[in-house]
Design an enzyme around this catalytic site. Sequence first.
Site, mmCIF file in Angstrom:
data_model
loop_
_atom_site.group_PDB
_atom_site.id
_atom_site.type_symbol
_atom_site.label_atom_id
_atom_site.label_comp_id
_atom_site.label_asym_id
_atom_site.label_seq_id
_atom_site.Cartn_x
_atom_site.Cartn_y
_atom_site.Cartn_z
ATOM 1 C CG ASP A 25 -9.456 8.010 14.643
ATOM 2 O OD1 ASP A 25 -9.510 8.074 13.397
ATOM 3 O OD2 ASP A 25 -8.711 7.219 15.248
ATOM 4 C CG ASP A 60 -9.845 -0.436 9.461
ATOM 5 O OD1 ASP A 60 -9.085 0.507 9.161
ATOM 6 O OD2 ASP A 60 -11.012 -0.273 9.863
#
Length: 257
Positions: A11, A130
Amino acid sequence: MLAKRIVPCLDVKDGCVVKGVQFRNHEIVGDIVPLAARYAAEGADELVFYDITASAHDRVVDKSWVSRVAEQIDIPFCVAGGIKTIGQARELLAFGADKISVNSPALSDPSLISRLQDEFGRQCIVIGIDSFYDAASDSYKVKQFTGDEAATKETAWYTQDWVEEVQKRGCGEIVLNVMNQDGVRGGYDIKQLSLVRQLCDVPLIASGGAGTMAHFRDVFIEAKVDAALAASVFHKAIINIGELKQYLAAEGIAIRQ
Protein backbone atom coordinates in the site's frame (compact mmCIF):
# COMPACT_ATOMS: atom_id res chain seq x y z
CA MET A 1 -3.11 -28.07 -11.76
CA LEU A 2 -1.93 -24.47 -11.96
CA ALA A 3 0.56 -23.51 -9.29
CA LYS A 4 -0.72 -21.26 -6.52
CA ARG A 5 0.78 -17.78 -6.23
CA ILE A 6 2.10 -15.76 -3.30
CA VAL A 7 1.53 -12.04 -3.77
CA PRO A 8 2.93 -9.41 -1.41
CA CYS A 9 0.86 -6.22 -1.33
CA LEU A 10 2.40 -2.79 -0.96
CA ASP A 11 0.00 0.00 0.00
CA VAL A 12 1.49 3.31 -1.10
CA LYS A 13 0.75 6.72 0.40
CA ASP A 14 2.77 9.92 -0.15
CA GLY A 15 5.57 7.94 -1.81
CA CYS A 16 6.03 5.42 1.02
CA VAL A 17 4.76 1.92 1.74
CA VAL A 18 2.24 1.99 4.59
CA LYS A 19 0.09 -0.55 6.42
CA GLY A 20 -3.05 -0.14 8.47
CA VAL A 21 -5.46 -2.36 10.37
CA GLN A 22 -8.93 -2.80 8.89
CA PHE A 23 -8.06 0.00 6.42
CA ARG A 24 -7.37 2.54 9.20
CA ASN A 25 -4.43 4.07 11.09
CA HIS A 26 -1.79 3.58 8.42
CA GLU A 27 1.85 3.61 9.48
CA ILE A 28 4.94 3.90 7.29
CA VAL A 29 6.73 0.56 6.92
CA GLY A 30 9.38 1.29 4.30
CA ASP A 31 10.42 2.58 0.89
CA ILE A 32 8.76 1.29 -2.25
CA VAL A 33 11.66 0.09 -4.40
CA PRO A 34 13.77 -1.63 -1.69
CA LEU A 35 10.74 -3.53 -0.39
CA ALA A 36 9.75 -4.58 -3.90
CA ALA A 37 13.29 -5.80 -4.59
CA ARG A 38 13.36 -7.72 -1.30
CA TYR A 39 10.13 -9.55 -2.02
CA ALA A 40 11.20 -10.40 -5.55
CA ALA A 41 14.47 -11.82 -4.19
CA GLU A 42 12.61 -13.87 -1.57
CA GLY A 43 10.55 -15.59 -4.26
CA ALA A 44 7.30 -13.63 -4.61
CA ASP A 45 5.36 -14.63 -7.72
CA GLU A 46 4.13 -11.11 -8.35
CA LEU A 47 3.56 -7.86 -6.50
CA VAL A 48 0.54 -5.61 -6.12
CA PHE A 49 0.86 -1.88 -5.46
CA TYR A 50 -2.10 0.17 -4.26
CA ASP A 51 -1.90 3.96 -4.18
CA ILE A 52 -4.52 3.96 -1.46
CA THR A 53 -5.60 7.61 -1.52
CA ALA A 54 -5.51 8.23 -5.28
CA SER A 55 -9.20 7.58 -5.97
CA ALA A 56 -10.46 9.40 -2.88
CA HIS A 57 -8.32 12.43 -3.77
CA ASP A 58 -9.20 12.33 -7.48
CA ARG A 59 -5.72 11.70 -8.85
CA VAL A 60 -3.91 8.82 -10.51
CA VAL A 61 -1.04 6.72 -9.17
CA ASP A 62 2.42 8.34 -9.41
CA LYS A 63 4.19 6.93 -12.46
CA SER A 64 7.72 7.82 -11.33
CA TRP A 65 8.00 5.00 -8.81
CA VAL A 66 6.30 2.58 -11.22
CA SER A 67 9.20 2.95 -13.64
CA ARG A 68 11.75 2.58 -10.83
CA VAL A 69 10.11 -0.65 -9.67
CA ALA A 70 10.11 -1.99 -13.23
CA GLU A 71 13.85 -1.37 -13.47
CA GLN A 72 14.59 -3.26 -10.26
CA ILE A 73 12.45 -6.41 -10.36
CA ASP A 74 11.94 -9.20 -12.87
CA ILE A 75 8.56 -10.52 -11.71
CA PRO A 76 5.12 -9.28 -12.81
CA PHE A 77 3.51 -6.47 -10.89
CA CYS A 78 0.10 -4.86 -10.79
CA VAL A 79 -0.65 -1.21 -10.05
CA ALA A 80 -3.85 0.41 -8.75
CA GLY A 81 -4.89 3.90 -7.80
CA GLY A 82 -7.33 6.29 -9.43
CA ILE A 83 -7.21 4.73 -12.92
CA LYS A 84 -10.29 6.08 -14.69
CA THR A 85 -9.31 6.28 -18.37
CA ILE A 86 -7.74 4.21 -21.14
CA GLY A 87 -4.96 6.78 -21.39
CA GLN A 88 -4.03 6.52 -17.72
CA ALA A 89 -3.91 2.74 -17.93
CA ARG A 90 -1.80 2.86 -21.09
CA GLU A 91 0.73 5.16 -19.42
CA LEU A 92 1.14 2.87 -16.41
CA LEU A 93 1.62 -0.16 -18.63
CA ALA A 94 4.14 1.78 -20.71
CA PHE A 95 6.05 2.65 -17.53
CA GLY A 96 6.44 -1.07 -16.80
CA ALA A 97 3.37 -2.38 -14.98
CA ASP A 98 2.17 -5.79 -16.20
CA LYS A 99 -1.42 -5.41 -15.01
CA ILE A 100 -3.64 -2.61 -13.84
CA SER A 101 -6.15 -2.94 -11.05
CA VAL A 102 -9.33 -0.91 -10.69
CA ASN A 103 -11.52 -0.67 -7.61
CA SER A 104 -13.39 2.54 -6.72
CA PRO A 105 -13.40 3.96 -10.29
CA ALA A 106 -15.19 0.82 -11.53
CA LEU A 107 -17.87 1.28 -8.89
CA SER A 108 -18.41 4.84 -10.10
CA ASP A 109 -18.41 3.76 -13.76
CA PRO A 110 -18.77 0.00 -14.33
CA SER A 111 -18.41 0.45 -18.10
CA LEU A 112 -14.74 1.26 -17.44
CA ILE A 113 -14.09 -2.46 -17.00
CA SER A 114 -15.38 -3.30 -20.47
CA ARG A 115 -13.46 -0.44 -22.09
CA LEU A 116 -10.21 -1.50 -20.46
CA GLN A 117 -10.79 -5.12 -21.43
CA ASP A 118 -11.48 -4.16 -25.04
CA GLU A 119 -8.30 -2.09 -25.21
CA PHE A 120 -5.78 -4.22 -23.32
CA GLY A 121 -7.25 -7.72 -23.02
CA ARG A 122 -8.87 -9.51 -20.11
CA GLN A 123 -5.58 -10.89 -18.76
CA CYS A 124 -4.41 -7.37 -17.98
CA ILE A 125 -7.43 -6.19 -15.98
CA VAL A 126 -7.72 -6.91 -12.25
CA ILE A 127 -10.69 -5.80 -10.18
CA GLY A 128 -10.19 -5.11 -6.49
CA ILE A 129 -13.23 -5.49 -4.26
CA ASP A 130 -13.27 -4.12 -0.72
CA SER A 131 -15.81 -6.33 1.02
CA PHE A 132 -17.15 -5.67 4.51
CA TYR A 133 -19.16 -8.15 6.55
CA ASP A 134 -22.17 -6.39 8.07
CA ALA A 135 -23.21 -8.43 11.11
CA ALA A 136 -26.52 -6.61 11.52
CA SER A 137 -27.77 -7.77 8.13
CA ASP A 138 -25.56 -10.89 7.93
CA SER A 139 -24.40 -9.81 4.48
CA TYR A 140 -21.25 -8.85 2.60
CA LYS A 141 -21.25 -5.31 1.22
CA VAL A 142 -18.86 -3.44 -1.06
CA LYS A 143 -17.21 -0.25 0.14
CA GLN A 144 -15.62 2.51 -1.93
CA PHE A 145 -12.76 5.00 -1.43
CA THR A 146 -11.42 2.90 1.44
CA GLY A 147 -7.91 4.37 1.31
CA ASP A 148 -9.14 7.48 3.13
CA GLU A 149 -11.22 6.97 6.27
CA ALA A 150 -12.99 10.30 5.79
CA ALA A 151 -14.01 9.44 2.22
CA THR A 152 -14.96 5.76 2.68
CA LYS A 153 -18.56 4.98 1.86
CA GLU A 154 -20.80 1.96 1.53
CA THR A 155 -22.09 1.28 -1.97
CA ALA A 156 -25.40 -0.21 -3.05
CA TRP A 157 -23.63 -3.40 -4.13
CA TYR A 158 -23.63 -6.68 -2.25
CA THR A 159 -20.30 -8.43 -2.73
CA GLN A 160 -21.69 -11.48 -4.51
CA ASP A 161 -23.60 -9.33 -7.02
CA TRP A 162 -20.58 -7.15 -7.76
CA VAL A 163 -18.39 -10.23 -8.27
CA GLU A 164 -20.81 -11.43 -10.94
CA GLU A 165 -21.11 -7.98 -12.52
CA VAL A 166 -17.37 -7.37 -12.95
CA GLN A 167 -16.97 -10.77 -14.62
CA LYS A 168 -19.75 -9.99 -17.08
CA ARG A 169 -17.95 -6.78 -17.94
CA GLY A 170 -14.65 -8.51 -18.69
CA CYS A 171 -12.28 -8.53 -15.74
CA GLY A 172 -9.50 -11.11 -15.85
CA GLU A 173 -8.89 -11.53 -12.13
CA ILE A 174 -10.48 -10.55 -8.82
CA VAL A 175 -8.77 -9.55 -5.58
CA LEU A 176 -11.20 -9.88 -2.68
CA ASN A 177 -10.04 -7.55 0.10
CA VAL A 178 -11.85 -8.67 3.25
CA MET A 179 -11.94 -5.48 5.32
CA ASN A 180 -12.88 -7.09 8.64
CA GLN A 181 -9.79 -9.32 8.54
CA ASP A 182 -7.33 -6.73 7.23
CA GLY A 183 -4.14 -6.42 9.26
CA VAL A 184 -5.37 -8.42 12.26
CA ARG A 185 -3.51 -11.60 11.20
CA GLY A 186 -6.30 -13.91 12.39
CA GLY A 187 -6.63 -15.90 9.18
CA TYR A 188 -8.38 -15.42 5.86
CA ASP A 189 -12.18 -15.31 5.73
CA ILE A 190 -12.62 -18.85 4.41
CA LYS A 191 -16.41 -18.66 4.50
CA GLN A 192 -16.67 -15.55 2.36
CA LEU A 193 -13.89 -16.60 -0.02
CA SER A 194 -15.52 -20.01 -0.53
CA LEU A 195 -18.80 -18.31 -1.35
CA VAL A 196 -17.14 -16.01 -3.88
CA ARG A 197 -15.14 -18.92 -5.33
CA GLN A 198 -18.42 -20.58 -6.36
CA LEU A 199 -19.36 -17.45 -8.33
CA CYS A 200 -15.94 -16.77 -9.77
CA ASP A 201 -14.84 -18.13 -13.15
CA VAL A 202 -11.68 -16.02 -13.24
CA PRO A 203 -8.65 -16.32 -10.94
CA LEU A 204 -9.48 -15.30 -7.36
CA ILE A 205 -6.91 -13.74 -5.03
CA ALA A 206 -7.55 -13.81 -1.28
CA SER A 207 -6.60 -10.70 0.67
CA GLY A 208 -6.90 -9.89 4.36
CA GLY A 209 -6.00 -11.88 7.46
CA ALA A 210 -2.75 -13.78 6.86
CA GLY A 211 -0.88 -14.29 10.11
CA THR A 212 0.75 -17.73 9.92
CA MET A 213 1.93 -20.12 7.25
CA ALA A 214 -1.02 -22.35 8.09
CA HIS A 215 -3.39 -19.56 7.10
CA PHE A 216 -1.99 -19.69 3.56
CA ARG A 217 -2.37 -23.47 3.48
CA ASP A 218 -5.95 -23.27 4.71
CA VAL A 219 -7.07 -20.66 2.17
CA PHE A 220 -5.59 -22.62 -0.72
CA ILE A 221 -7.11 -25.93 0.38
CA GLU A 222 -10.44 -24.83 1.83
CA ALA A 223 -11.37 -21.80 -0.29
CA LYS A 224 -9.57 -23.02 -3.43
CA VAL A 225 -8.27 -19.56 -4.29
CA ASP A 226 -5.65 -19.14 -7.00
CA ALA A 227 -3.39 -16.79 -5.08
CA ALA A 228 -2.95 -15.41 -1.58
CA LEU A 229 -2.09 -11.77 -1.02
CA ALA A 230 -0.57 -10.52 2.23
CA ALA A 231 1.17 -7.45 3.56
CA SER A 232 1.98 -7.11 7.26
CA VAL A 233 3.42 -10.60 7.73
CA PHE A 234 5.94 -9.82 4.98
CA HIS A 235 6.59 -6.18 5.92
CA LYS A 236 7.31 -7.14 9.53
CA ALA A 237 9.37 -10.21 8.50
CA ILE A 238 7.03 -12.53 10.39
CA ILE A 239 7.03 -14.84 7.37
CA ASN A 240 9.76 -15.28 4.77
CA ILE A 241 8.34 -15.96 1.32
CA GLY A 242 10.89 -18.63 0.42
CA GLU A 243 10.27 -20.51 3.65
CA LEU A 244 6.51 -20.16 3.15
CA LYS A 245 6.77 -21.78 -0.25
CA GLN A 246 8.79 -24.67 1.14
CA TYR A 247 6.14 -25.18 3.84
CA LEU A 248 3.29 -25.13 1.32
CA ALA A 249 5.06 -27.58 -0.97
CA ALA A 250 5.58 -29.93 1.99
CA GLU A 251 1.82 -29.65 2.67
CA GLY A 252 1.12 -30.92 -0.84
CA ILE A 253 0.16 -27.61 -2.42
CA ALA A 254 1.37 -26.91 -5.96
CA ILE A 255 3.44 -23.77 -5.57
CA ARG A 256 5.97 -22.01 -7.77
CA GLN A 257 9.50 -22.40 -6.43
